[in-house]
Scaffold this active site. Sequence first.
Site, PDB file in Angstrom:
ATOM      1  N   HIS A 180     -30.061 -17.169 -13.517  1.00 49.62           N
ATOM      2  CA  HIS A 180     -31.292 -17.818 -13.975  1.00 49.62           C
ATOM      3  C   HIS A 180     -31.002 -18.665 -15.207  1.00 49.62           C
ATOM      4  CE1 HIS A 180     -35.491 -17.530 -15.953  1.00 49.62           C
ATOM      5  NE2 HIS A 180     -35.376 -18.637 -15.247  1.00 49.62           N
ATOM      6  N   GLU A 192     -29.468 -15.752 -17.469  1.00 50.99           N
ATOM      7  CA  GLU A 192     -29.647 -14.359 -17.080  1.00 50.99           C
ATOM      8  C   GLU A 192     -28.853 -14.112 -15.791  1.00 50.99           C
ATOM      9  OE1 GLU A 192     -34.059 -13.144 -18.681  1.00 50.99           O
ATOM     10  OE2 GLU A 192     -33.971 -14.400 -16.882  1.00 50.99           O
TER      11      GLU A 192
END
Length: 539
Positions: A180, A192
Amino acid sequence: MSANVTVRGSDDVTASEPAAAVETTGTATETRPGPAREPIGRDRTVAVVGTGTMGQGIAQVALVAGHPVRLYDSAPGRAEEAVAALTARLDRLVEKGRLDAPAREAAIGRLQAARDLADLADAALVVEAIVELLPVKQELFADLEKVVGDDTVLATNTSSLSVTAIAGGLRLPGRFVGLHFFNPAPLLPLVEVVSGFATDPDVTTRAYETVRGWGKTPVRCADTPGFIVNRVARPFYAEALRVFEEGAADPATIDAALRECGGFRMGPFELTDLIGQDVNEAVTRSVWESFHQDPKFTPSLAQRRLVESGRLGRKTGHGWFSYADGAERPQPHTAPPAEAPQRIVVQGDLGPAEPLLGLFEEAGIAVRRKRGDGHIVLPGGGRLMLADGDSSFEFFPEEIVYFDLALDYARAGRMVLSTGRRTAPETLAEAVGLFQALGKQVSVIGDVPGMIVARTVAMLADLAADAVDRGVATAEDVDTAMRLGVNYPAGPLEWAEQLGHRRVCDLLRGLHERYPTGRYGPSQAIARRCADADAEDSR
């Protein structure tokens, strides 16, 4: 694949399907050996599927890092348009002196548009950045698995869907991971790295090391609704909306309090106008539904009404604020000048507000110390107290003025006060003048428990501690994610350490007594930290 591959242009994107509430990282179910734990070599191809804002940004990051990059989009001509757009981006980097001309030429030579998924067959990593619809993503990866090798790492850039669910139908779900990125991907450092229930730990490590090699700051997290940032950040918006809904302050004043007193880069109302009210509200609603309507994540009715009215923020010209040409931006409530008291009495320790005493003395205000329970006595007898979970009217007949928590009282440009109807105007004027003597602007809001910054920080700390104790991420990664992903002035766990877990827990318990819905009840995680701190103090 027949889906129209698009991407929404925000890191805080709409969740079309609720993410599964998976709280811990599982292990791979297949028996094949995992890939090497080293980063993917720079000579290996990185493919990006989806050529919107995020897709192009991720492709630029991999390209500048030295990889051959292939772009694919199911919409005819989109991949070629993206190659042209990326070339223009590289030209701008050269103009700004951030990339030299030979590096630009080499990068362009490594960039290709793919006309078919089969053109991605030799990719070592495929990153998907398409529309946030679970069936569309599942279809894409099922098609990809038919053309890429078994050692290819498959990754999704989803910010809200379940990584586990996307990989659920794959033959080899162990090689699937979430990556992410945050928008704009070339500029924001955080990524992430999300492990689904079946993700092979070696795949997670390889993805982590790869993006770290690209100059990013990766954090590991389990597949949970909102991952780290979109899960922990909900109170930043929710508490501001709650204060507004109670009629305690207007959006401009709340934004100013969190910026100029709390140290946040932007206020929640201006930030949601930038993100898009529909996008932000949908993420909040998705997380709330994914956690089975946990009251800690309850969406705002005021924001829902704003979305229903079509006032979605900057993109529609009006949200909480108007963005029409010539529109004046509402200003925060600022108290008129008041005379500063010549002396004050400080009873007990003011805790995180203790640095104020030196500032008062530097401003020529005499400070006398006495024993007490931690408050300032004004010349007229009124009490000035740091925000907690109480309201000033509960102290009748005493006159109480609360002041809000600040990240740094010396650097704060604004202080926020609250008072009840029973507090005399003269008492409030003394409090206003006291902080104006420090060169600060002062905003006075309604009598609301926890005020603005204090309740926001307490709730952020509560959700952060809960995420750590549930195995979502380490404390270090949570704080790193919140600092880098949404530019918080401090990690919420770091801030809780500075404030003291007892103070955070007491504030939450006070709020819970006044709003007994479960929203403010301290999590077991923050309660344990409070108990540990008490035990340490008793030794």
